[in-house]
Motif scaffolding. Structure first.
Motif, PDB file in Angstrom:
ATOM      1  N   PHE A 202      33.988   7.380 -31.287  1.00 53.48           N
ATOM      2  CA  PHE A 202      33.130   6.548 -32.107  1.00 53.48           C
ATOM      3  C   PHE A 202      32.612   7.403 -33.247  1.00 53.48           C
ATOM      4  O   PHE A 202      32.003   8.450 -33.020  1.00 53.48           O
ATOM      5  CB  PHE A 202      31.967   5.995 -31.281  1.00 53.48           C
ATOM      6  CG  PHE A 202      32.433   5.100 -30.168  1.00 53.48           C
ATOM      7  CD1 PHE A 202      32.529   3.736 -30.366  1.00 53.48           C
ATOM      8  CD2 PHE A 202      32.805   5.621 -28.939  1.00 53.48           C
ATOM      9  CE1 PHE A 202      32.977   2.906 -29.351  1.00 53.48           C
ATOM     10  CE2 PHE A 202      33.257   4.806 -27.927  1.00 53.48           C
ATOM     11  CZ  PHE A 202      33.349   3.444 -28.128  1.00 53.48           C
ATOM     12  N   ASP A 203      32.883   6.964 -34.461  1.00 58.20           N
ATOM     13  CA  ASP A 203      32.478   7.704 -35.653  1.00 58.20           C
ATOM     14  C   ASP A 203      31.443   6.905 -36.428  1.00 58.20           C
ATOM     15  O   ASP A 203      31.566   5.685 -36.555  1.00 58.20           O
ATOM     16  CB  ASP A 203      33.686   7.937 -36.568  1.00 58.20           C
ATOM     17  CG  ASP A 203      34.657   8.939 -36.002  1.00 58.20           C
ATOM     18  OD1 ASP A 203      34.326  10.132 -35.992  1.00 58.20           O
ATOM     19  OD2 ASP A 203      35.748   8.530 -35.574  1.00 58.20           O
ATOM     20  N   ARG A 204      30.473   7.617 -36.963  1.00 60.52           N
ATOM     21  CA  ARG A 204      29.558   7.008 -37.929  1.00 60.52           C
ATOM     22  C   ARG A 204      29.918   7.569 -39.289  1.00 60.52           C
ATOM     23  O   ARG A 204      30.038   8.789 -39.467  1.00 60.52           O
ATOM     24  CB  ARG A 204      28.100   7.320 -37.604  1.00 60.52           C
ATOM     25  CG  ARG A 204      27.126   6.552 -38.509  1.00 60.52           C
ATOM     26  CD  ARG A 204      25.713   6.547 -37.956  1.00 60.52           C
ATOM     27  NE  ARG A 204      25.162   7.884 -37.846  1.00 60.52           N
ATOM     28  CZ  ARG A 204      24.525   8.521 -38.830  1.00 60.52           C
ATOM     29  NH1 ARG A 204      24.357   7.947 -40.009  1.00 60.52           N
ATOM     30  NH2 ARG A 204      24.037   9.729 -38.626  1.00 60.52           N
ATOM     31  N   VAL A 205      30.137   6.668 -40.236  1.00 61.50           N
ATOM     32  CA  VAL A 205      30.579   7.041 -41.578  1.00 61.50           C
ATOM     33  C   VAL A 205      29.509   6.610 -42.579  1.00 61.50           C
ATOM     34  O   VAL A 205      29.036   5.480 -42.537  1.00 61.50           O
ATOM     35  CB  VAL A 205      31.925   6.367 -41.923  1.00 61.50           C
ATOM     36  CG1 VAL A 205      32.371   6.719 -43.329  1.00 61.50           C
ATOM     37  CG2 VAL A 205      32.996   6.736 -40.898  1.00 61.50           C
ATOM     38  N   GLU A 206      29.130   7.528 -43.452  1.00 60.35           N
ATOM     39  CA  GLU A 206      28.194   7.230 -44.544  1.00 60.35           C
ATOM     40  C   GLU A 206      28.787   7.734 -45.846  1.00 60.35           C
ATOM     41  O   GLU A 206      29.244   8.880 -45.914  1.00 60.35           O
ATOM     42  CB  GLU A 206      26.843   7.916 -44.318  1.00 60.35           C
ATOM     43  CG  GLU A 206      25.993   7.310 -43.238  1.00 60.35           C
ATOM     44  CD  GLU A 206      24.642   7.999 -43.117  1.00 60.35           C
ATOM     45  OE1 GLU A 206      24.331   8.914 -43.914  1.00 60.35           O
ATOM     46  OE2 GLU A 206      23.901   7.623 -42.202  1.00 60.35           O
ATOM     47  N   ASP A 207      28.776   6.907 -46.853  1.00 56.95           N
ATOM     48  CA  ASP A 207      29.280   7.270 -48.177  1.00 56.95           C
ATOM     49  C   ASP A 207      30.681   7.873 -48.117  1.00 56.95           C
ATOM     50  O   ASP A 207      30.996   8.844 -48.806  1.00 56.95           O
ATOM     51  CB  ASP A 207      28.316   8.240 -48.877  1.00 56.95           C
ATOM     52  CG  ASP A 207      26.937   7.626 -49.091  1.00 56.95           C
ATOM     53  OD1 ASP A 207      26.874   6.417 -49.395  1.00 56.95           O
ATOM     54  OD2 ASP A 207      25.937   8.351 -48.951  1.00 56.95           O
ATOM     55  N   GLY A 208      31.526   7.315 -47.244  1.00 56.36           N
ATOM     56  CA  GLY A 208      32.911   7.745 -47.156  1.00 56.36           C
ATOM     57  C   GLY A 208      33.138   9.051 -46.423  1.00 56.36           C
ATOM     58  O   GLY A 208      34.243   9.603 -46.469  1.00 56.36           O
ATOM     59  N   LYS A 209      32.105   9.559 -45.718  1.00 55.21           N
ATOM     60  CA  LYS A 209      32.256  10.818 -44.983  1.00 55.21           C
ATOM     61  C   LYS A 209      31.834  10.647 -43.529  1.00 55.21           C
ATOM     62  O   LYS A 209      30.926   9.866 -43.210  1.00 55.21           O
ATOM     63  CB  LYS A 209      31.420  11.927 -45.621  1.00 55.21           C
ATOM     64  CG  LYS A 209      31.977  12.409 -46.944  1.00 55.21           C
ATOM     65  CD  LYS A 209      31.332  13.711 -47.352  1.00 55.21           C
ATOM     66  CE  LYS A 209      32.019  14.277 -48.582  1.00 55.21           C
ATOM     67  NZ  LYS A 209      31.651  15.670 -48.806  1.00 55.21           N
ATOM     68  N   LEU A 210      32.495  11.397 -42.662  1.00 57.23           N
ATOM     69  CA  LEU A 210      32.129  11.420 -41.247  1.00 57.23           C
ATOM     70  C   LEU A 210      30.786  12.119 -41.090  1.00 57.23           C
ATOM     71  O   LEU A 210      30.616  13.243 -41.574  1.00 57.23           O
ATOM     72  CB  LEU A 210      33.180  12.165 -40.431  1.00 57.23           C
ATOM     73  CG  LEU A 210      34.589  11.583 -40.449  1.00 57.23           C
ATOM     74  CD1 LEU A 210      35.564  12.558 -39.800  1.00 57.23           C
ATOM     75  CD2 LEU A 210      34.619  10.241 -39.751  1.00 57.23           C
ATOM     76  N   VAL A 211      29.855  11.460 -40.408  1.00 60.60           N
ATOM     77  CA  VAL A 211      28.528  12.028 -40.180  1.00 60.60           C
ATOM     78  C   VAL A 211      28.352  12.388 -38.705  1.00 60.60           C
ATOM     79  O   VAL A 211      27.738  13.400 -38.382  1.00 60.60           O
ATOM     80  CB  VAL A 211      27.434  11.035 -40.631  1.00 60.60           C
ATOM     81  CG1 VAL A 211      26.048  11.568 -40.329  1.00 60.60           C
ATOM     82  CG2 VAL A 211      27.582  10.734 -42.111  1.00 60.60           C
ATOM     83  N   GLU A 212      28.892  11.550 -37.821  1.00 59.39           N
ATOM     84  CA  GLU A 212      28.819  11.813 -36.389  1.00 59.39           C
ATOM     85  C   GLU A 212      30.100  11.341 -35.728  1.00 59.39           C
ATOM     86  O   GLU A 212      30.681  10.339 -36.141  1.00 59.39           O
ATOM     87  CB  GLU A 212      27.660  11.049 -35.748  1.00 59.39           C
ATOM     88  CG  GLU A 212      26.298  11.509 -36.171  1.00 59.39           C
ATOM     89  CD  GLU A 212      25.210  10.706 -35.495  1.00 59.39           C
ATOM     90  OE1 GLU A 212      24.668  11.214 -34.499  1.00 59.39           O
ATOM     91  OE2 GLU A 212      24.930   9.587 -35.951  1.00 59.39           O
TER      92      GLU A 212
END
Length: 136
Positions: free
Chosen positions: A104-114
């Protein structure tokens, strides 16, 4: 979803470690129960990918399903390869691995955050010969 797919295809499968800078945020955290400490930031992530790809020749991660909900991407995957160098403190076995899992990935502004990864650790250990093959 595109960021996660690009990470899998370019970084994990393609070995393009330079792509990490464009895909992974500075505050990125990677969590996997098989790895003792969280991996933090692009440089630690590069080290992780290089070690796994270096230890498992013919490494391939196949996406079996992806689902996106807002900023979270769920991916069901299968990883295959041959264990030819030390990995997670385990000397090379020459054994083929075939491990399924979900992340499970969290993506913000086109980048992997978690990223949270949960894969078949027991199956992986059995394939490396670390755990008896007998059923429970």
């Amino acid at each position: 979803m595109e960021t996660v797919r690009q990470d899998i295809e370019d970084v994990w499968n393609g070995g393009d470690f330079d792509a990490i800078d464009a895909l992974v945020a500075d505050e990125f955290v990677y969590r996997n129960p098989m790895i003792e400490d969280s991996v933090r930031g692009p440089e630690d992530y590069r080290w992780l990918v290089e070690n796994f790809r270096g230890a498992v020749s013919d490494f391939e991660m196949a996406v079996e399903q992806m689902i996106e909900d807002d900023d979270i991407v769920a991916t069901r995957f299968r990883t295959t390869g041959t264990h030819e160098r030390e990995l997670l403190g385990v000397e090379p076995t020459g054994n083929r691995i075939d491990v399924t899992g979900a992340m499970f990935d969290r993506v913000e502004d086109g980048k992997l955050v978690e990223r949270w990864v949960n894969d078949d650790a027991l199956g992986f250990m059995r394939q490396l010969g670390l755990v008896d093959q007998r059923p429970f």
